[in-house]
Design a protein around this motif. Structure first.
Motif, PDB file in Angstrom:
ATOM      1  N   PRO A 193     -11.461  35.378   7.715  1.00  0.00           N
ATOM      2  CA  PRO A 193     -11.687  36.787   8.027  1.00  0.00           C
ATOM      3  C   PRO A 193     -12.775  37.487   7.206  1.00  0.00           C
ATOM      4  O   PRO A 193     -13.279  38.513   7.629  1.00  0.00           O
ATOM      5  N   GLU A 292      -3.509  41.845   4.814  1.00  0.00           N
ATOM      6  CA  GLU A 292      -3.705  41.738   6.271  1.00  0.00           C
ATOM      7  C   GLU A 292      -4.913  42.566   6.723  1.00  0.00           C
ATOM      8  O   GLU A 292      -5.490  42.306   7.774  1.00  0.00           O
ATOM      9  N   GLU A 294      -7.850  42.407   5.720  1.00  0.00           N
ATOM     10  CA  GLU A 294      -9.067  41.573   5.843  1.00  0.00           C
ATOM     11  C   GLU A 294      -9.161  40.947   7.242  1.00  0.00           C
ATOM     12  O   GLU A 294     -10.241  40.607   7.701  1.00  0.00           O
ATOM     13  N   VAL A 295      -8.015  40.794   7.906  1.00  0.00           N
ATOM     14  CA  VAL A 295      -8.013  40.266   9.276  1.00  0.00           C
ATOM     15  C   VAL A 295      -8.224  41.406  10.274  1.00  0.00           C
ATOM     16  O   VAL A 295      -8.925  41.257  11.272  1.00  0.00           O
ATOM     17  N   ASN A 321      -2.761  36.563   6.440  1.00  0.00           N
ATOM     18  CA  ASN A 321      -4.077  36.171   5.934  1.00  0.00           C
ATOM     19  C   ASN A 321      -3.957  35.122   4.821  1.00  0.00           C
ATOM     20  O   ASN A 321      -3.965  35.455   3.641  1.00  0.00           O
TER      21      ASN A 321
END
Ligand code: MRU
Length: 354
Positions: A193, A292, A294-295, A321
């Motif tokens: 990501p 999460e 980063e996703v 993630n």
């Protein structure tokens, strides 16, 4: 100092200065890290990242911590903070432990720490150069065997000089190939990501004028089936005593596709990436679990050139993630090391590195 330490250096006031990798490829900015807290934060928020560079920063981090303490016991507390700043790249723990061991009888913590940190980094720079040379010999072999003049190499994430001083690991043989006049083209996995491939590897290769193409992470298998990949080279964050490789999430899938298509899959590492306490990498290597966000969010620049993060999922959908996965030794053609090519095999690793 022997190397150039491109991703980090000691500035004229003897503080550690680093490239802020969260801003690349859009802005080139540096940060001066003057305290242990700043060192820890820079590792956690990935201002600096990449296994080798995290280790290098940690070594200078111990020196930075020495500027704040009166004795070794106080230093231990700060060393623990640095050591625990990220879990998967073993170079971090290795660098902290080595520095602390060397300093245990010191009567001049600041000067000794500076000396040991420079030595550790000089040694890492020499290893990177060896990896470049041994890795490039393989590139030449592959070209000879295939009777070709141009090599197509696929890489995942970023294991160039932003990740390991001075030439990197996975990208070091590619830089050397350019020096030797080899026609080299790199398939750069975007590496969701955080997109270290699309942002950092592509930026590094652009700086060096190396021919490359960014691909979505799912493209590699198709290119391999189509005969457009001659070899894969990745770096690693930790390699078990048996040769299992933890690297950026998605590496395992590329290794499976490479095996299925008879594409050689190499992993380039300095000796500091081995963890001899771990035998079964799949079961035992700790895998970092990151936010999460980063996703769910992606970073880029808007029309005015301003860095922005935008949401790309339904706001309330959960995401998970995992930062890394583990590629079992059986899928690895060879480890490109400072001591030459080593099979990903318990006995050969032990013979060469212990
Ligand atoms: O999370 P990062 O960016 O620190 O992870 C780095 C990697 O996984 C790289 O792929 C790399 O091979 C290890 S650094 C030489």
């Amino acid at each position: 100092m022997q190397g150039k330490y491109k991703a980090l250096w000691l500035n004229k006031n003897k503080y550690l200065e680093v490239i802020d990798q969260t801003k690349l490829p859009f802005e080139y900015e540096t940060k001066v890290l003057k305290t242990t807290d700043e060192i820890v934060k820079a590792i956690k928020d990935m201002t600096v990242r990449g296994a080798g560079v995290i280790g290098s920063v940690a070594a200078f981090g111990i020196y930075t911590a020495c500027l704040e303490v009166d004795n070794y016991d106080e230093l231990k507390l700060r060393a623990k903070q640095i050591r625990e700043s990220r879990p998967t790249a073993v170079n971090l723990m290795w660098a902290v432990d080595l520095m602390m061991d060397k300093l245990k009888d010191s009567t001049d913590l600041v000067n000794d720490a500076l000396k040991f940190a420079i030595k550790l980094n000089d040694d890492e720079a020499c290893e990177s150069q060896k990896i470049a040379e041994y890795g490039c010999d393989i590139i030449e072999d592959i070209l000879k065997k295939k009777n070709k003049s141009k090599i197509n190499i696929l890489t995942h994430c970023n294991a160039g000089w932003l990740a390991v001083i001075d030439e990197g690991t996975a990208l070091a043989p590619i830089y050397e190939a350019k020096k030797r006049g080899i026609d080299v083209h790199v398939w750069v996995d975007e590496t969701r990501p955080r997109n270290q491939g699309a942002s950092l590897t592509a930026w590094e290769l652009t700086q060096s004028g190396i021919n490359h193409t960014i691909i979505a992470d799912n493209t590699g298998g198709h290119l391999m089936q189509d005969g457009q990949v001659d070899m894969v080279i990745t770096g690693a964050d930790r390699v078990s005593a048996g040769g299992d490789v933890a690297n950026k999430i998605g590496t395992y899938l590329k290794a499976l596709a490479a095996k299925d298509n008879n594409v050689p899959f190499y992993v380039a590492i300095p000796a500091s990436t081995f963890d001899f306490d771990i035998i079964d990498g799949v079961k035992e290597i700790p895998i970092e679990l990151r936010s999460e966000d980063e996703v769910k969010y992606i970073k880029g620049v808007d029309k005015n050139g301003k860095i922005k993060e935008v949401l790309i999922t339904p706001k309330n959908s959960p995401a998970i993630n995992y930062g890394f996965d583990v590629t079992p030794a059986r899928l690895i053609t060879g480890l490109i090391t400072n001591k030459g090519i080593c099979r990903a095999d318990f006995d050969e690793i032990r013979l060469k590195f212990t």
